[in-house]
Each structure stands twice: as C-alpha cells, then as structure tokens.
Design an enzyme around this catalytic site. Structure first.
Site, PDB file in Angstrom:
ATOM      1  N   ASN A 132      61.645  34.100  41.055  1.00 52.29           N
ATOM      2  CA  ASN A 132      62.838  34.822  40.851  1.00 52.29           C
ATOM      3  C   ASN A 132      63.553  33.505  40.081  1.00 52.29           C
ATOM      4  OD1 ASN A 132      65.357  35.568  40.144  1.00 52.29           O
ATOM      5  ND2 ASN A 132      65.918  36.234  42.437  1.00 52.29           N
ATOM      6  N   LYS A 185      66.611  33.191  38.679  1.00 54.74           N
ATOM      7  CA  LYS A 185      67.716  33.289  38.702  1.00 54.74           C
ATOM      8  C   LYS A 185      68.580  32.621  37.609  1.00 54.74           C
ATOM      9  CE  LYS A 185      67.623  33.625  43.946  1.00 54.74           C
ATOM     10  NZ  LYS A 185      68.347  33.109  45.139  1.00 54.74           N
ATOM     11  N   HIS A 193      69.211  42.792  44.233  1.00 53.04           N
ATOM     12  CA  HIS A 193      69.263  41.645  44.840  1.00 53.04           C
ATOM     13  C   HIS A 193      70.511  41.065  45.610  1.00 53.04           C
ATOM     14  CE1 HIS A 193      68.886  37.150  45.272  1.00 53.04           C
ATOM     15  NE2 HIS A 193      67.567  37.387  45.369  1.00 53.04           N
ATOM     16  N   GLU A 222      72.335  38.719  45.713  1.00 52.85           N
ATOM     17  CA  GLU A 222      73.489  38.026  44.834  1.00 52.85           C
ATOM     18  C   GLU A 222      74.040  39.277  43.990  1.00 52.85           C
ATOM     19  OE1 GLU A 222      70.680  35.097  43.315  1.00 52.85           O
ATOM     20  OE2 GLU A 222      70.670  34.348  45.609  1.00 52.85           O
ATOM     21  N   GLU A 225      64.805  40.475  52.245  1.00 52.91           N
ATOM     22  CA  GLU A 225      65.290  39.186  51.964  1.00 52.91           C
ATOM     23  C   GLU A 225      66.600  39.038  52.650  1.00 52.91           C
ATOM     24  OE1 GLU A 225      64.029  37.415  48.035  1.00 52.91           O
ATOM     25  OE2 GLU A 225      65.516  38.619  47.307  1.00 52.91           O
ATOM     26  N   GLY A 260      68.334  30.764  49.779  1.00 50.46           N
ATOM     27  CA  GLY A 260      68.792  29.647  49.287  1.00 50.46           C
ATOM     28  C   GLY A 260      69.697  28.652  50.529  1.00 50.46           C
ATOM     29  N   SER A 317      64.195  31.356  51.335  1.00 46.56           N
ATOM     30  CA  SER A 317      63.751  30.056  51.531  1.00 46.56           C
ATOM     31  C   SER A 317      62.047  29.705  51.756  1.00 46.56           C
ATOM     32  CB  SER A 317      64.517  29.465  52.839  1.00 46.56           C
ATOM     33  OG  SER A 317      65.708  29.295  52.405  1.00 46.56           O
TER      34      SER A 317
HETATM   35  P1  PGA Z   1      65.326  31.286  47.755  1.00 49.77           P
HETATM   36  O1  PGA Z   1      65.553  32.805  47.106  1.00 49.77           O
HETATM   37  O2  PGA Z   1      63.741  31.319  47.927  1.00 49.77           O
HETATM   38  O3  PGA Z   1      66.083  30.325  47.001  1.00 49.77           O
HETATM   39  O4  PGA Z   1      65.908  31.317  49.368  1.00 49.77           O
HETATM   40  C1  PGA Z   1      64.903  33.919  47.541  1.00 49.77           C
HETATM   41  C2  PGA Z   1      65.528  35.015  46.586  1.00 49.77           C
HETATM   42  O5  PGA Z   1      66.836  34.977  46.111  1.00 49.77           O
HETATM   43  O6  PGA Z   1      64.698  35.843  45.965  1.00 49.77           O
END
Ligand code: PGA
Length: 262
Positions: free
Chosen positions: A11, A13, A99, A101, A171, A177, A217
């Site tokens: 992803n 983003k 997601h 976010e 998640e 992140g 992460s």
């Molecule tokens: P990350 O994001 O690996 O940077 O923690 C995962 C995601 O949001 O799908």
C-alpha cells in the site's frame, strides 16, 4: 500459515511521484519473478495506476494491480471521486476499503465502508476489508468487540457468493506507521477470532478459505514470525512497501512460510 495461498500487498498510500512509482514497480516485478505461491498486489496512488499497469504488462508480471479506495456510486456529480468501473477500466483487480486512515483521518463510517465493499465485489473486483482497533480501544479491552463490529458491518448484506471475493486485513491502528507491531501471538489471536466470526456468518468452509492478512509495521525483520502464525495469511505493507529492498524480502518470507520453511 495454512494451505491458503498467502497474499502480500504493498500500500503505497500518498507517496511516490511518477518516476518513483515506475521505478518501484519495475523493482518489485523484477525482484519477484519467481514467486508463484504468494499473491502479490501493489496499490499505487490513482494517478500512477495506468503507468504501473503498463509496467506489469510489458514485463508479463503476475503482480496484481490494486487501488487504495473507491466511491460506491456508479457515476455522476461526485467531484473528486472515482468509481469501480473507472478502476476496472484501468486494470485494477483488487481494492482496499476501510483502511484505518480512511476511517480515522477521512472520517469514513462502517456504513460507508460497507457501501464501498459491496460496490467493489458487485463490480467483479476483489475487496480487502481493513479492520483494526485504536490504542485506547485495546487498552480498554475492547479489541474483539470493535473488530467484530467492523467485520459484521463491513460485510452487511454481502452474500456467501460474494464473500469469496473478500480478504480481510487486520491492522491494529496503533501499529500502523508507528514501528510498533502486534506480536505474532496477538495477531494470531485476533485472526482466529475473525475466522470464527466468519464461520458463524458464512459457515466453516468459507471461513477456512478466507484469507486474513496482517498489517501494521511489517518489516523484513518481523515478517517471518508473523507469517508463521496459522491464521495469518500474508500482510498489507505500508512504509516497507516503498523500498524494493524491504518489500521483496517480506514477500519472500511469505513464500517460505507457505512452503513451511520457517
Ligand atoms: P505500515 O502501514 O506498514 O506503514 O505500518 C500498513 C498499512 O497501513 O497498510
């Protein structure tokens, strides 16, 4: 990991520019030529979908093109939005919805996530339903009810036929992140609960077939341990998917887990 074929998604983003997205796509394709026992998808930003598709095609890659979001209406006066047909027209096969976010930064409710998920599967694409609890919810001991609510609401009115086009991504919001990762035991316990819930909703066979990815992460250093957990069927990767040198080893960890080599 079980005999379900694992799936690993990158992803991207709201990252990369035109040149970087092309370079990343080429690097991932070239680095994963020999991968057959893992489904790999990349989720570039909308403006780069066609360029990434061209790279996948010119290299005859089996990597799947994904989109990070979609709007549920088929067409019309929805300035700034993108429909399922537009995505399909660009070669997209798999779409993220819900997601964290989108839920927590852009304010999407469970009801909106459900509309999007139904639009995705109705159009013949696959959906990745993302669910996860916040740190406050985890501390309060509410992880399971929150995940149950998000799964039930996300799949509301989705038939047994259509649910086979859905992958769930667990998640935990506090792990996205942040560099903090759920332990393999934490992930396994939530994944097993999700699978039990799916069994209750759609039956044991459907639950056994459903892939549940872990996200938050994931890095080359922790991927093997996470993917070894029996109900963890791969991962949704954010930050580490932007570097070929990190994403490729993560996919290789899923390959090894699928072969029972870890
Ligand atoms: P990350 O994001 O690996 O940077 O923690 C995962 C995601 O949001 O799908």
């Amino acid at each position: 990991m079980s005999d379900r074929k694992p799936i690993v998604g990158g992803n991207w983003k709201m990252n990369t520019n035109r040149a970087e997205s092309a370079e990343l796509a080429r690097g991932v394709v070239d680095g994963l030529r020999d991968v057959t026992n893992v489904d790999v998808a990349v989720f570039p930003p909308y403006p780069y979908l066609l360029a990434v598709r061209a790279i996948l095609r010119e290299r005859s890659s089996s990597l799947r093109l994904g989109a990070q979001d979609v709007y549920h209406k088929p067409d019309g006066a929805y300035t700034g939005e993108v429909s399922t047909e537009m995505l399909r027209d660009c070669g997209v096969e798999i779409v993220l919805c819900g997601h964290s976010e989108r839920r927590h930064v852009l304010g999407e409710s469970d009801a909106v996530v459900n509309l999007k998920l139904r639009a995705i599967v109705d159009s013949g694409m696959e959906a990745v339903l993302c669910v996860g609890e916040t740190l406050d919810e985890r501390i309060a001991g509410h992880t399971d009810p929150v995940i149950q609510r998000q799964v039930r609401a996300g799949l509301a009115d989705v038939t047994g036929d259509h649910v086979s086009s859905v992958t769930i991504a667990y998640e935990p919001v506090w792990a996205i992140g942040t560099g903090k990762t759920a332990t393999p035991d934490d992930a396994q316990s939530v994944h097993a609960n999700i699978r039990r819930l799916i069994a209750g909703m759609y039956g044991q066979d459907t639950a056994e077939r459903m892939r549940i990815m872990y996200g938050g992460s994931v890095k080359p250093s922790n991927a093997a341990e996470l993917f070894k957990a029996p109900d963890v069927d791969g991962g949704l990767i954010g930050g580490a998917s932007l570097k070929v040198g990190e994403f490729v080893p993560i996919v290789r960890a899923a390959m090894a887990a699928a072969r029972g080599q870890v």
